[in-house]
Motif scaffolding. Structure first.
Motif, PDB file in Angstrom:
ATOM      1  N   GLY A  10      37.093 106.983 -36.191  1.00 45.85           N
ATOM      2  CA  GLY A  10      37.492 106.347 -37.440  1.00 45.85           C
ATOM      3  C   GLY A  10      38.998 106.261 -37.546  1.00 45.85           C
ATOM      4  N   GLU A  11      39.445 106.032 -38.760  1.00 42.35           N
ATOM      5  CA  GLU A  11      40.883 105.898 -39.014  1.00 42.35           C
ATOM      6  C   GLU A  11      41.348 107.038 -39.896  1.00 42.35           C
ATOM      7  OE1 GLU A  11      42.089 102.054 -40.288  1.00 42.35           O
ATOM      8  OE2 GLU A  11      44.200 102.613 -40.532  1.00 42.35           O
ATOM      9  N   VAL A  12      42.488 107.595 -39.548  1.00 39.23           N
ATOM     10  CA  VAL A  12      43.037 108.721 -40.292  1.00 39.23           C
ATOM     11  C   VAL A  12      44.549 108.616 -40.272  1.00 39.23           C
ATOM     12  CG1 VAL A  12      43.113 110.232 -38.260  1.00 39.23           C
ATOM     13  CG2 VAL A  12      42.891 111.242 -40.533  1.00 39.23           C
ATOM     14  N   GLN A  13      45.194 109.211 -41.240  1.00 35.61           N
ATOM     15  CA  GLN A  13      46.648 109.225 -41.272  1.00 35.61           C
ATOM     16  C   GLN A  13      47.179 110.334 -40.356  1.00 35.61           C
ATOM     17  OE1 GLN A  13      47.800 109.504 -45.440  1.00 35.61           O
ATOM     18  NE2 GLN A  13      48.007 107.281 -45.541  1.00 35.61           N
ATOM     19  N   ALA A  14      48.399 110.161 -39.936  1.00 34.99           N
ATOM     20  CA  ALA A  14      49.045 111.166 -39.090  1.00 34.99           C
ATOM     21  C   ALA A  14      48.992 112.527 -39.774  1.00 34.99           C
ATOM     22  CB  ALA A  14      50.475 110.764 -38.801  1.00 34.99           C
ATOM     23  N   GLY A  15      48.671 113.550 -38.975  1.00 36.93           N
ATOM     24  CA  GLY A  15      48.515 114.888 -39.507  1.00 36.93           C
ATOM     25  C   GLY A  15      47.096 115.228 -39.902  1.00 36.93           C
ATOM     26  N   GLY A  16      46.248 114.227 -39.926  1.00 35.71           N
ATOM     27  CA  GLY A  16      44.860 114.441 -40.312  1.00 35.71           C
ATOM     28  C   GLY A  16      43.998 114.924 -39.160  1.00 35.71           C
ATOM     29  N   SER A  17      42.699 115.042 -39.439  1.00 35.30           N
ATOM     30  CA  SER A  17      41.753 115.573 -38.458  1.00 35.30           C
ATOM     31  C   SER A  17      40.522 114.693 -38.352  1.00 35.30           C
ATOM     32  CB  SER A  17      41.313 116.989 -38.859  1.00 35.30           C
ATOM     33  OG  SER A  17      42.410 117.878 -38.905  1.00 35.30           O
ATOM     34  N   LEU A  18      39.934 114.715 -37.189  1.00 29.99           N
ATOM     35  CA  LEU A  18      38.650 114.073 -36.941  1.00 29.99           C
ATOM     36  C   LEU A  18      37.850 114.955 -35.994  1.00 29.99           C
ATOM     37  CD1 LEU A  18      39.553 110.301 -36.335  1.00 29.99           C
ATOM     38  CD2 LEU A  18      38.253 111.221 -38.264  1.00 29.99           C
ATOM     39  N   GLN A  81      37.151 118.631 -31.687  1.00 27.69           N
ATOM     40  CA  GLN A  81      37.855 118.778 -32.957  1.00 27.69           C
ATOM     41  C   GLN A  81      39.311 118.399 -32.731  1.00 27.69           C
ATOM     42  OE1 GLN A  81      36.673 119.656 -36.087  1.00 27.69           O
ATOM     43  NE2 GLN A  81      38.744 119.128 -36.762  1.00 27.69           N
ATOM     44  N   MET A  82      39.755 117.392 -33.453  1.00 22.02           N
ATOM     45  CA  MET A  82      41.106 116.884 -33.285  1.00 22.02           C
ATOM     46  C   MET A  82      41.892 117.132 -34.556  1.00 22.02           C
ATOM     47  SD  MET A  82      40.282 113.325 -31.264  1.00 22.02           S
ATOM     48  CE  MET A  82      39.496 112.554 -32.676  1.00 22.02           C
ATOM     49  N   ASN A  83      42.907 117.971 -34.467  1.00 24.97           N
ATOM     50  CA  ASN A  83      43.751 118.303 -35.602  1.00 24.97           C
ATOM     51  C   ASN A  83      45.170 117.801 -35.372  1.00 24.97           C
ATOM     52  OD1 ASN A  83      41.582 119.725 -36.779  1.00 24.97           O
ATOM     53  ND2 ASN A  83      42.188 121.619 -35.748  1.00 24.97           N
ATOM     54  N   ASN A  84      45.904 117.689 -36.460  1.00 26.81           N
ATOM     55  CA  ASN A  84      47.301 117.242 -36.385  1.00 26.81           C
ATOM     56  C   ASN A  84      47.414 115.970 -35.541  1.00 26.81           C
ATOM     57  OD1 ASN A  84      50.081 117.254 -36.777  1.00 26.81           O
ATOM     58  ND2 ASN A  84      50.470 118.653 -35.080  1.00 26.81           N
ATOM     59  N   THR A 113      34.223 105.451 -28.763  1.00 29.20           N
ATOM     60  CA  THR A 113      34.402 105.426 -30.215  1.00 29.20           C
ATOM     61  C   THR A 113      35.890 105.312 -30.516  1.00 29.20           C
ATOM     62  OG1 THR A 113      33.878 106.576 -32.300  1.00 29.20           O
ATOM     63  CG2 THR A 113      34.456 107.970 -30.423  1.00 29.20           C
ATOM     64  N   GLN A 114      36.221 104.423 -31.435  1.00 28.64           N
ATOM     65  CA  GLN A 114      37.629 104.144 -31.734  1.00 28.64           C
ATOM     66  C   GLN A 114      38.209 105.211 -32.653  1.00 28.64           C
ATOM     67  OE1 GLN A 114      39.713 101.453 -30.676  1.00 28.64           O
ATOM     68  NE2 GLN A 114      41.309 102.689 -31.657  1.00 28.64           N
ATOM     69  N   VAL A 115      39.372 105.690 -32.291  1.00 31.42           N
ATOM     70  CA  VAL A 115      40.161 106.590 -33.144  1.00 31.42           C
ATOM     71  C   VAL A 115      41.492 105.904 -33.414  1.00 31.42           C
ATOM     72  CG1 VAL A 115      41.376 108.784 -33.283  1.00 31.42           C
ATOM     73  CG2 VAL A 115      39.057 108.702 -32.345  1.00 31.42           C
ATOM     74  N   THR A 116      41.802 105.728 -34.675  1.00 30.47           N
ATOM     75  CA  THR A 116      43.055 105.085 -35.065  1.00 30.47           C
ATOM     76  C   THR A 116      43.822 106.022 -35.986  1.00 30.47           C
ATOM     77  OG1 THR A 116      42.046 102.888 -34.907  1.00 30.47           O
ATOM     78  CG2 THR A 116      44.111 103.078 -36.142  1.00 30.47           C
ATOM     79  N   VAL A 117      45.063 106.312 -35.623  1.00 29.05           N
ATOM     80  CA  VAL A 117      45.906 107.197 -36.413  1.00 29.05           C
ATOM     81  C   VAL A 117      47.096 106.390 -36.921  1.00 29.05           C
ATOM     82  CG1 VAL A 117      47.175 109.353 -36.488  1.00 29.05           C
ATOM     83  CG2 VAL A 117      45.224 109.108 -34.942  1.00 29.05           C
ATOM     84  N   SER A 118      47.200 106.300 -38.217  1.00 32.35           N
ATOM     85  CA  SER A 118      48.287 105.522 -38.819  1.00 32.35           C
ATOM     86  C   SER A 118      49.428 106.444 -39.224  1.00 32.35           C
ATOM     87  CB  SER A 118      47.773 104.747 -40.023  1.00 32.35           C
ATOM     88  OG  SER A 118      47.201 105.632 -40.966  1.00 32.35           O
ATOM     89  N   SER A 119      50.628 105.884 -39.161  1.00 28.42           N
ATOM     90  CA  SER A 119      51.807 106.699 -39.481  1.00 28.42           C
ATOM     91  C   SER A 119      52.134 106.626 -40.955  1.00 28.42           C
ATOM     92  CB  SER A 119      53.002 106.212 -38.663  1.00 28.42           C
ATOM     93  OG  SER A 119      53.231 104.848 -38.892  1.00 28.42           O
TER      94      SER A 119
END
Length: 119
Positions: A10-18, A81-84, A113-119
């Motif tokens: 999914g999509e998460v902001q920088a510093g977030g977790s998936l 588990q993906m943090n930070n 699976t797509q991982v998108t990290v926005s700044s």
């Protein structure tokens, strides 16, 4: 035949977790190892983390201290588990499993699976 079903991107902001999950199904003797790779646009597919049946882990330098791979053997499922998370972590993440069938080992891949990290 073996299928790998991935989920959790999914999509998460920088510093977030998936948390990514990958479940193996089908007919096989055992799972030798499972792991995660990632591939950005116009990039090669790189190892992120792997976990053997004996519990040995291997992490890419760029995720050490931020990502953790684990496995539920009863469910034939591996987790990441993906943090930070950082924008440079944006990529398609692929599950890979090395599986024993009929006394030989075979490699299987999930669909990604797509991982998108926005700044």
């Amino acid at each position: 035949q073996v299928q790998l079903a991935e989920s959790g991107g999914g999509e998460v902001q920088a510093g977030g977790s998936l948390r990514l999950s990958c479940a193996a199904s089908g007919t096989f003797t055992s799972i030798v190892s499972m792991g995660w790779y990632r591939q950005g646009p116009e990039e090669r597919r790189d190892l992120v983390a792997s976990l053997t049946i004996d519990g040995d882990t291997n992490y890419a330098d760029f995720v050490k201290g931020r990502f953790t791979i684990s496995r539920d053997n009863a469910k034939n499922t591996v987790y990441l588990q993906m943090n930070n998370l950082k924008p440079e972590d944006t990529a398609v993440y692929y599950c890979e499993a090395r599986i024993s069938q009929m006394f030989q080992n075979y490699n299987y891949w999930g669909q990604g699976t797509q991982v998108t990290v926005s700044s």
